[in-house]
Design an enzyme around this catalytic site. Structure first.
Site, PDB file in Angstrom:
ATOM      1  N   ARG A  80       0.856  -1.187   0.000  1.00 55.00           N
ATOM      2  CA  ARG A  80       0.000   0.000   0.000  1.00 55.00           C
ATOM      3  C   ARG A  80       0.892   1.237   0.000  1.00 55.00           C
ATOM      4  O   ARG A  80       1.632   1.481   0.961  1.00 55.00           O
ATOM      5  CB  ARG A  80      -0.909  -0.001   1.239  1.00 55.00           C
ATOM      6  CG  ARG A  80      -1.712   1.271   1.365  1.00 55.00           C
ATOM      7  CD  ARG A  80      -2.658   1.261   2.569  1.00 55.00           C
ATOM      8  NE  ARG A  80      -3.289   2.559   2.648  1.00 55.00           N
ATOM      9  CZ  ARG A  80      -3.233   3.382   3.696  1.00 55.00           C
ATOM     10  NH1 ARG A  80      -2.606   3.028   4.800  1.00 55.00           N
ATOM     11  NH2 ARG A  80      -3.813   4.558   3.650  1.00 55.00           N
ATOM     12  N   ASN A 168      -6.839   8.588   3.001  1.00 55.34           N
ATOM     13  CA  ASN A 168      -6.253   8.056   4.226  1.00 55.34           C
ATOM     14  C   ASN A 168      -6.674   8.909   5.415  1.00 55.34           C
ATOM     15  O   ASN A 168      -6.430  10.121   5.431  1.00 55.34           O
ATOM     16  CB  ASN A 168      -4.725   8.070   4.164  1.00 55.34           C
ATOM     17  CG  ASN A 168      -4.120   7.546   5.470  1.00 55.34           C
ATOM     18  OD1 ASN A 168      -4.234   6.375   5.774  1.00 55.34           O
ATOM     19  ND2 ASN A 168      -3.526   8.439   6.260  1.00 55.34           N
ATOM     20  N   ASN A 290      -7.355   1.542   9.959  1.00 53.14           N
ATOM     21  CA  ASN A 290      -6.048   1.827  10.556  1.00 53.14           C
ATOM     22  C   ASN A 290      -6.237   1.819  12.061  1.00 53.14           C
ATOM     23  O   ASN A 290      -7.104   2.530  12.588  1.00 53.14           O
ATOM     24  CB  ASN A 290      -5.534   3.213  10.137  1.00 53.14           C
ATOM     25  CG  ASN A 290      -5.211   3.307   8.651  1.00 53.14           C
ATOM     26  OD1 ASN A 290      -5.376   2.344   7.891  1.00 53.14           O
ATOM     27  ND2 ASN A 290      -4.737   4.470   8.223  1.00 53.14           N
ATOM     28  N   GLU A 352      -3.426  -0.222   8.197  1.00 51.45           N
ATOM     29  CA  GLU A 352      -2.240   0.211   8.947  1.00 51.45           C
ATOM     30  C   GLU A 352      -2.295  -0.343  10.361  1.00 51.45           C
ATOM     31  O   GLU A 352      -3.338  -0.336  11.002  1.00 51.45           O
ATOM     32  CB  GLU A 352      -2.139   1.742   9.104  1.00 51.45           C
ATOM     33  CG  GLU A 352      -1.730   2.476   7.875  1.00 51.45           C
ATOM     34  CD  GLU A 352      -1.582   3.993   8.106  1.00 51.45           C
ATOM     35  OE1 GLU A 352      -1.323   4.425   9.243  1.00 51.45           O
ATOM     36  OE2 GLU A 352      -1.753   4.720   7.122  1.00 51.45           O
ATOM     37  N   GLU A 406       8.014  11.139   9.853  1.00 53.28           N
ATOM     38  CA  GLU A 406       6.763  10.993  10.596  1.00 53.28           C
ATOM     39  C   GLU A 406       6.117  12.359  10.862  1.00 53.28           C
ATOM     40  O   GLU A 406       5.985  12.802  11.993  1.00 53.28           O
ATOM     41  CB  GLU A 406       7.015  10.197  11.877  1.00 53.28           C
ATOM     42  CG  GLU A 406       5.840  10.019  12.824  1.00 53.28           C
ATOM     43  CD  GLU A 406       4.583   9.375  12.237  1.00 53.28           C
ATOM     44  OE1 GLU A 406       4.704   8.550  11.316  1.00 53.28           O
ATOM     45  OE2 GLU A 406       3.495   9.740  12.703  1.00 53.28           O
ATOM     46  N   TRP A 407       5.709  13.031   9.789  1.00 52.15           N
ATOM     47  CA  TRP A 407       4.899  14.250   9.891  1.00 52.15           C
ATOM     48  C   TRP A 407       5.516  15.248  10.880  1.00 52.15           C
ATOM     49  O   TRP A 407       6.704  15.527  10.794  1.00 52.15           O
ATOM     50  CB  TRP A 407       3.447  13.876  10.239  1.00 52.15           C
ATOM     51  CG  TRP A 407       2.868  12.856   9.280  1.00 52.15           C
ATOM     52  CD1 TRP A 407       2.472  11.590   9.583  1.00 52.15           C
ATOM     53  CD2 TRP A 407       2.641  13.005   7.856  1.00 52.15           C
ATOM     54  NE1 TRP A 407       2.011  10.952   8.456  1.00 52.15           N
ATOM     55  CE2 TRP A 407       2.099  11.793   7.393  1.00 52.15           C
ATOM     56  CE3 TRP A 407       2.829  14.043   6.931  1.00 52.15           C
ATOM     57  CZ2 TRP A 407       1.757  11.583   6.045  1.00 52.15           C
ATOM     58  CZ3 TRP A 407       2.487  13.836   5.593  1.00 52.15           C
ATOM     59  CH2 TRP A 407       1.956  12.630   5.169  1.00 52.15           C
TER      60      TRP A 407
HETATM   61  C1  PNW Z   1      -1.203   7.525  10.614  1.00 54.93           C
HETATM   62  N1  PNW Z   1      -2.857  10.449  16.137  1.00 54.93           N
HETATM   63  O1  PNW Z   1      -1.219   8.807  11.157  1.00 54.93           O
HETATM   64  C2  PNW Z   1      -0.870   7.812   9.186  1.00 54.93           C
HETATM   65  O2  PNW Z   1      -1.751   7.257   8.251  1.00 54.93           O
HETATM   66  C3  PNW Z   1       0.557   7.559   8.832  1.00 54.93           C
HETATM   67  O3  PNW Z   1       0.922   8.400   7.763  1.00 54.93           O
HETATM   68  C4  PNW Z   1       1.439   7.755  10.060  1.00 54.93           C
HETATM   69  O4  PNW Z   1       2.789   7.706   9.750  1.00 54.93           O
HETATM   70  C5  PNW Z   1       1.049   6.679  11.049  1.00 54.93           C
HETATM   71  O5  PNW Z   1      -0.332   6.733  11.345  1.00 54.93           O
HETATM   72  C6  PNW Z   1       1.831   6.737  12.355  1.00 54.93           C
HETATM   73  O6  PNW Z   1       1.553   7.933  13.038  1.00 54.93           O
HETATM   74  C7  PNW Z   1      -1.640   9.126  12.399  1.00 54.93           C
HETATM   75  O7  PNW Z   1      -2.303  11.434  16.625  1.00 54.93           O
HETATM   76  C8  PNW Z   1      -1.099  10.302  12.940  1.00 54.93           C
HETATM   77  O8  PNW Z   1      -3.788   9.827  16.717  1.00 54.93           O
HETATM   78  C9  PNW Z   1      -1.515  10.731  14.158  1.00 54.93           C
HETATM   79  C10 PNW Z   1      -2.462   9.997  14.860  1.00 54.93           C
HETATM   80  C11 PNW Z   1      -2.993   8.831  14.331  1.00 54.93           C
HETATM   81  C12 PNW Z   1      -2.572   8.407  13.093  1.00 54.93           C
END
Ligand code: PNW
Length: 449
Positions: A80, A168, A290, A352, A406-407
């Site tokens: 994916r 997503n 996810n 995920e 990671e964002w």
């Molecule tokens: C997901 N939260 O993001 C995303 O789909 C991915 O891109 C990311 O790398 C992964 O989970 C791990 O973080 C999230 O704060 C980001 O609850 C933040 C949260 C949940 C999911």
């Protein structure tokens, strides 16, 4: 290390890994790619904890052949990935940029040559910046632009992508991106962010139609869910838990599965037009789930702007993100989905699941990550238990193949089965990679039941 043998999974269970474009590709100025809201956000001072950007990330754009080799070595059935909208339409509208689509065309062919199903997500948060400048997902027009982009992409890849995922985690994009300002585009609208929910859902429904016209492959959406745990036993606590459940778990899923918006909050925010709910409820073939962790909820303090209070969930080990490791939450969640949506619930793929730890090479060329093995072992057993409970789960995609960007956490959170040295781009499979490889091999060898 887990000692009990893993129970068998059904023949054909889809073992996969997940990534997303901005988190791994790099090559932001290459082959006519336009800029996205994440380029803008990452380059704004103070937004990313380590000051990094996705300009290079894992340089996957130039190293995809090596990365596909890593997937083949793992033995996965599916990969994916996400398609960067600004590569396909640099300005967010108009004709496709053929060079941008060429990259995904090659990737898809490489995957198919290795017997790996390409699973493509169309929107993993990297909105073209010109669309943001026109109001982004607060603007209804973005839903139509999204369907146009879906059409262009499926025209090129629709004969070979095996599963389409429209969006997503639209909840995270709404809440962290537009409610709380910790993700791009960095808006802090709190509950005034609801139009972002509706316009994403409308874009999803319109895109389902566009994809169906170009491709016979199944279509899904990937939502994130968090089973709610009551952290108190008053009526006010129960009301708070219900409010949180409506927001996190039902806001997107109720309208997708034909039930309209949940009651309570004014979720429709005055932007819902006649006919929209029917577009949003266009049948999907698969629900992408996810799952990371449960959420503990109690009644808010007097004067809180929110109808709930989120509290730490005690009694579980924690990842480097401080997220609780709670496989029982995954079984609970899958049961909740079945009990809540019953005959309306399509088959599920876990699109995920994964965890971040401070993994590092140990000096002998290995990267030991026993916590990730324990995490995956627990969560796969939870999926197995949910199958026994009668929930139709077709696959599990580990987040993520590679350590990546990671964002808002930049490079500080490592989610990969494969370690990446971000100075040298050297990839080193972690011990969890070998563990999962052996598990998948045993599962794919098992005779059909
Ligand atoms: C997901 N939260 O993001 C995303 O789909 C991915 O891109 C990311 O790398 C992964 O989970 C791990 O973080 C999230 O704060 C980001 O609850 C933040 C949260 C949940 C999911």
């Amino acid at each position: 290390m887990p000692t009990e043998p893993m129970p068998d999974f059904p023949a054909g269970f889809r073992w996969g890994v997940s990534t997303s474009a901005y988190q791994i590709e790099g090559a932001v100025g290459v082959d006519g790619r336009g800029s996205s809201i994440w380029d803008t956000f990452a380059h704004s001072p103070g937004r990313i904890v380590d000051g990094s950007t996705g300009d290079v990330a894992c340089d996957h754009y130039h190293r995809h052949a090596e990365d596909v080799d890593l997937m083949a070595g793992l033995g996965v059935c599916a990969y994916r990935f996400s398609i960067a909208w600004p590569r396909v339409q640099p300005g967010g509208t108009g004709a496709a940029n053929p060079a941008g689509l060429d990259f995904y065309d090659r990737l898809v062919d490489d995957l198919l040559a290795r017997d790996i199903d390409p699973v493509a997500t169309l929107f993993h948060w990297d909105l073209p910046q010109p669309l943001e400048d026109a109001g982004g997902w607060l603007n209804r027009d973005t839903a139509h632009r999204f369907a146009e982009y879906a059409d262009l992409t499926a025209a090129r890849l629709g004969d070979r992508v095996k599963l389409w995922i429209t969006l997503n985690e639209p909840f995270v994009h709404m809440s962290l991106g537009h409610g709380m300002g910790v993700h791009a585009p960095g808006r802090m609208l709190l509950f005034d962010a609801f139009p972002v929910a509706h316009h994403q859902l409308l874009g999803h429904g319109l895109a389902v139609g566009a994809l169906r016209a170009r491709s016979t492959s199944p279509v899904a959406i990937a939502n994130n869910y968090s089973p709610v745990r009551l952290a108190g036993d008053t009526d006010a606590d129960r009301a708070a838990a219900a409010a949180y459940e409506a927001l996190h778990n039902r806001l997107f899923t109720d309208p997708l599965l034909g039930r309209g918006y949940p009651a309570g909050q004014d979720f429709d925010a005055g932007v819902v037009r006649d006919g929209d709910l029917a577009v949003i409820a266009a049948p999907i073939d698969v629900l992408g789930v996810n799952y990371y962790n449960p959420t503990a909820v109690r009644a808010p303090e007097e004067g809180s702007p929110l109808p709930f209070d989120l509290v730490p969930l005690d009694g579980y080990p924690r990842t480097a993100f401080d997220w609780p490791v709670a496989p029982d939450g995954l079984r609970d969640l899958l049961g909740w989905l079945r009990d809540t949506y019953r005959d309306d619930l399509p088959p599920i793929e876990i699109t995920e699941g994964g965890c971040a730890y401070d993994d590092a090479p140990d000096g002998t060329g290995r990267v030991p990550d026993p916590e990730r093995i324990a995490y995956l072992d627990g969560h796969l057993r939870a999926v197995r238990a949910a199958l026994d409970d009668g929930v139709d789960v077709r696959g599990y995609f580990v987040w993520s193949l590679l350590d990546n960007w990671e964002w808002a956490e930049g490079f500080t959170k490592r989610f990969g089965l494969v370690h990446v040295d971000f100075d040298t781009q050297v990839r080193t499979p972690k011990s969890s990679y070998a563990w999962l490889r052996d598990l998948i091999a045993a599962s794919r060898r098992a005779p059909a039941a």
